[in-house]
Design a protein around this motif. Structure first.
Motif, short mmCIF file in Angstrom:
data_model
loop_
_atom_site.label_atom_id
_atom_site.label_comp_id
_atom_site.label_asym_id
_atom_site.label_seq_id
_atom_site.Cartn_x
_atom_site.Cartn_y
_atom_site.Cartn_z
N ASP A 22 0.85 -1.19 0.00
CA ASP A 22 0.00 0.00 0.00
C ASP A 22 0.89 1.24 0.00
N ASP A 37 -0.47 4.35 -0.44
CA ASP A 37 -1.32 5.49 -0.17
C ASP A 37 -0.81 6.27 1.05
N LYS A 38 -1.26 7.51 1.17
CA LYS A 38 -0.95 8.31 2.35
C LYS A 38 -1.68 7.74 3.56
N ASN A 39 -1.10 7.93 4.73
CA ASN A 39 -1.71 7.48 5.97
C ASN A 39 -2.35 8.67 6.68
N LYS A 59 -11.22 10.10 13.23
CA LYS A 59 -9.95 10.55 12.70
C LYS A 59 -9.78 12.06 12.85
N GLY A 109 2.90 9.24 0.28
CA GLY A 109 2.53 7.91 0.75
C GLY A 109 3.74 6.99 0.76
N ASP A 127 4.16 9.80 9.49
CA ASP A 127 2.89 10.31 8.97
C ASP A 127 2.59 11.73 9.44
N GLN A 173 3.47 10.37 14.70
CA GLN A 173 2.73 9.19 14.22
C GLN A 173 3.50 8.59 13.05
N THR A 214 3.87 4.80 10.35
CA THR A 214 3.24 3.58 9.86
C THR A 214 4.26 2.71 9.17
N LYS A 260 3.82 -0.62 6.89
CA LYS A 260 2.93 -1.59 6.24
C LYS A 260 3.66 -2.32 5.12
N SER A 296 -1.63 2.52 19.79
CA SER A 296 -1.97 1.98 18.48
C SER A 296 -3.29 1.24 18.60
N THR A 310 0.15 1.24 12.40
CA THR A 310 0.32 2.66 12.72
C THR A 310 0.46 2.82 14.23
#
Length: 272
Positions: A45, A47-49, A61, A76, A82, A125, A127, A129, A168, A210
């Motif tokens: 992945d 994508d942006k978190n 959120k 991302g 993040d 923060q 992440t 993944k 988390s 995350t």
């Protein structure tokens, strides 16, 4: 003779019935089969978190459009820093005290996507993944620009972080087994360890997901997802120290703090 005949008939009948029973029980059942398949392909992945709430990571959120108090990574990727909160210290008086000036950063106010606001400690923060079973990394921070106002500088000013609180919404098996470090940043630009997931027990999925390192929390009884209690309050956990005896020109002074996630890239996949 009639008696013997009747007995003989009875015995023959019993034997015949017993002999037929196993034949029915041992009859074979035939089956024809055909193998089908299920298929799923996983991709990393990139994508942006999205920014989350460090004290309620499974809740509403943080609104990415309504929070000038934080800096959100626009890029991302499978492993990223993040979000970081921007430190804002109370206004200071230019004085003549022989003692160093000390002040604590204000807590950060976050606006959630439902319009409500919450007060939190300053935080970072990140992440991870990435694919595979290697999720080791270290979070670091460095003061890459001292507090400056034009050509004026707060000589040898330092920023100290304490009361680290990890959170988390990942399952317990994914949590690394330590708290964020206490550390001090100086104008030498040296990177300091914030969180260590490079330890010998950081195996498998530990570190996947995350995570938030918050420095001080909104209340003394705040607990994370695992039930661990915070060790300090948001308003007492990030301290600016400016040594005494220097001339200071009035105005706003700004420092740069660079946060990083350091890891060993996985070996490149062999070409097909």
């Amino acid at each position: 003779m009639k008696f013997k005949t009747l007995c003989s008939v009875a015995v023959v009948t019993a034997i015949t019935a017993g002999a037929l029973a196993p034949i029915a029980a041992n009859a074979e059942t035939e089956s024809k089969t055909l193998l089908g398949k299920g298929e799923v392909t996983y991709e990393e992945d990139n994508d942006k978190n999205l920014p989350g709430d460090p004290e309620n990571p499974d809740g509403t959120k943080v609104d990415p459009e309504e929070n000038p108090g934080i800096t959100i990574n626009p890029d991302g990727g499978p492993i990223t820093i993040d979000v970081v909160s921007n430190l804002v210290f109370p206004n200071q008086k230019i004085g003549v005290s022989p003692e160093a000036t000390k002040t604590n950063a204000n807590p950060v106010t976050l606006t959630l996507t439902d319009g409500t606001t919450v007060t939190r400690g300053n935080y970072v923060q990140w992440t991870d993944k990435r694919s595979g079973n290697d999720h080791k990394y270290q979070i670091k921070a460095a003061m890459t620009q001292q507090f400056t106002n034009g050509s004026n500088k707060l000589e040898n000013a330092t920023i100290s972080y304490a009361n680290g609180f990890l959170n988390s919404n990942m399952p317990a098996a994914n949590w690394p087994s330590s708290r964020p470090e206490a550390f001090t940043l100086g104008e030498d630009g040296q990177a300091k360890l914030v969180y260590d997931n490079n330890k010998s027990d950081s195996t498998g999925a530990k570190g996947l997901g995350t995570f938030y390192a918050e420095f001080g929390t909104s209340a003394a009884d705040t607990t994370n997802t695992l039930g661990e209690t915070a060790t300090g309050l948001a308003g007492d956990s990030v301290e600016l120290v400016v040594p005494a005896g220097q001339s200071i020109v009035k105005g706003k002074y700004v420092a740069n703090i660079t946060w990083s996630i350091e890891y060993t890239p996985a070996p490149a996949a062999p070409e097909a």
